[in-house]
Design a protein around this motif. Structure first.
Motif, PDB file in Angstrom:
ATOM      1  N   LYS A  55       0.816  -1.233   0.000  1.00  0.00           N
ATOM      2  CA  LYS A  55       0.000   0.000   0.000  1.00  0.00           C
ATOM      3  C   LYS A  55       0.841   1.270   0.000  1.00  0.00           C
ATOM      4  O   LYS A  55       0.547   2.216  -0.713  1.00  0.00           O
ATOM      5  N   ARG A  93       2.342   2.169  -3.579  1.00  0.00           N
ATOM      6  CA  ARG A  93       1.479   2.335  -4.748  1.00  0.00           C
ATOM      7  C   ARG A  93       1.561   3.760  -5.288  1.00  0.00           C
ATOM      8  O   ARG A  93       1.802   4.702  -4.549  1.00  0.00           O
ATOM      9  N   GLY A  94       1.358   3.885  -6.585  1.00  0.00           N
ATOM     10  CA  GLY A  94       1.391   5.202  -7.220  1.00  0.00           C
ATOM     11  C   GLY A  94       2.789   5.714  -7.491  1.00  0.00           C
ATOM     12  O   GLY A  94       2.973   6.867  -7.876  1.00  0.00           O
ATOM     13  N   SER A 131     -12.567  -2.433  -8.777  1.00  0.00           N
ATOM     14  CA  SER A 131     -11.529  -1.444  -8.502  1.00  0.00           C
ATOM     15  C   SER A 131     -11.239  -0.604  -9.742  1.00  0.00           C
ATOM     16  O   SER A 131     -10.528  -1.023 -10.646  1.00  0.00           O
ATOM     17  N   LYS A 132     -11.786   0.610  -9.753  1.00  0.00           N
ATOM     18  CA  LYS A 132     -11.546   1.514 -10.875  1.00  0.00           C
ATOM     19  C   LYS A 132     -10.055   1.869 -10.977  1.00  0.00           C
ATOM     20  O   LYS A 132      -9.532   2.041 -12.070  1.00  0.00           O
ATOM     21  N   LYS A 133      -9.365   1.959  -9.820  1.00  0.00           N
ATOM     22  CA  LYS A 133      -7.931   2.269  -9.827  1.00  0.00           C
ATOM     23  C   LYS A 133      -7.143   1.169 -10.530  1.00  0.00           C
ATOM     24  O   LYS A 133      -6.263   1.439 -11.344  1.00  0.00           O
ATOM     25  N   THR A 134      -7.456  -0.076 -10.198  1.00  0.00           N
ATOM     26  CA  THR A 134      -6.748  -1.206 -10.805  1.00  0.00           C
ATOM     27  C   THR A 134      -7.014  -1.262 -12.300  1.00  0.00           C
ATOM     28  O   THR A 134      -6.084  -1.404 -13.099  1.00  0.00           O
ATOM     29  N   GLY A 151      -7.936   1.168 -14.223  1.00  0.00           N
ATOM     30  CA  GLY A 151      -7.296   2.343 -14.808  1.00  0.00           C
ATOM     31  C   GLY A 151      -5.801   2.139 -14.994  1.00  0.00           C
ATOM     32  O   GLY A 151      -5.223   2.531 -16.019  1.00  0.00           O
ATOM     33  N   PHE A 152      -5.162   1.500 -14.005  1.00  0.00           N
ATOM     34  CA  PHE A 152      -3.726   1.212 -14.090  1.00  0.00           C
ATOM     35  C   PHE A 152      -3.439   0.336 -15.303  1.00  0.00           C
ATOM     36  O   PHE A 152      -2.569   0.640 -16.119  1.00  0.00           O
ATOM     37  N   LYS A 179      -3.808   2.136 -18.550  1.00  0.00           N
ATOM     38  CA  LYS A 179      -2.713   3.083 -18.759  1.00  0.00           C
ATOM     39  C   LYS A 179      -1.449   2.394 -19.286  1.00  0.00           C
ATOM     40  O   LYS A 179      -0.688   2.991 -20.042  1.00  0.00           O
TER      41      LYS A 179
END
Length: 142
Positions: A82, A85-86, A117-120, A122-123, A126
Motif C-alpha cells: 500500500k 502504490r502510485g 476497482s476503478k484504480k486497478t 485504470g492502471f 494506462k
C-alpha cells in the motif's frame, strides 16, 4: 528511482503472501488469502514467471504468472505494498514480466483485475492492457 526488480525466490514467498493479504479481493471463498504463499512456491518450483520489487532491500511488490499453451501467458497476480502504490512499482514489475515473457515465446498476455476497482482497471488501461468480456472467477474447495 531506488526500486529494483529481480527474479523471485522461494524465500520471498512469505513476504509476498503478506503483501497479497492486504488485498481483500484475493480472499478465497473461505475468506483468506493464505493459498497465495503456496501458489507462489509452485510458481518458483516450476520455474515460471515471478519477479519482486525491492526498495532499499525490502520487498514492496511482486508479479507472478506462467506460460500457458503456445504463445499465451497469464499474469496471475500483481501486488504492490500500500505505501508503495502510485510510484511506478507496478509498471516496473509488468515491464520485467513482459520482457521475460517475450524471451520465453509469449506473444499474448492475459490477466485478471478486480472488477470493482476503478484504480486497478485504470492502471492496466494506462499500461496498454484492454478489458475483455466480463467474467467471474469461480472457486470450490475440494
Amino acid at each position: 528511482f531506488p526500486v529494483t526488480i529481480r527474479e523471485g525466490k522461494s524465500e520471498d514467498c512469505n513476504k509476498c503472501g503478506k503483501i497479497s493479504a492486504e488485498m481483500h479481493e484475493l480472499e478465497s471463498v473461505e475468506g483468506d488469502s493464505s493459498y497465495v504463499k503456496y501458489w507462489l512456491g509452485i510458481i518458483v518450483k516450476n520455474k515460471q514467471l515471478f519477479f519482486v520489487a525491492e526498495d532499499e532491500g525490502e520487498i514492496v511488490g511482486f508479479v507472478m504468472g506462467e506460460n500457458l499453451s503456445g504463445p499465451v501467458g497469464i499474469i496471475h497476480l500483481l501486488a504492490v505494498d500500500k505505501k508503495s502504490r502510485g510510484k511506478g512499482v507496478g509498471k516496473l514489475l509488468l515491464k520485467r514480466f513482459e520482457k521475460e515473457g517475450k524471451k520465453r515465446g509469449i506473444k499474448y498476455l492475459l490477466g485478471y483485475a478486480y472488477a470493482k476497482s476503478k484504480k486497478t482497471l485504470g492502471f492496466f488501461d494506462k499500461v496498454g492492457y484492454k478489458k475483455g468480456s466480463l467474467t467471474y472467477e469461480i472457486m470450490k474447495v475440494i
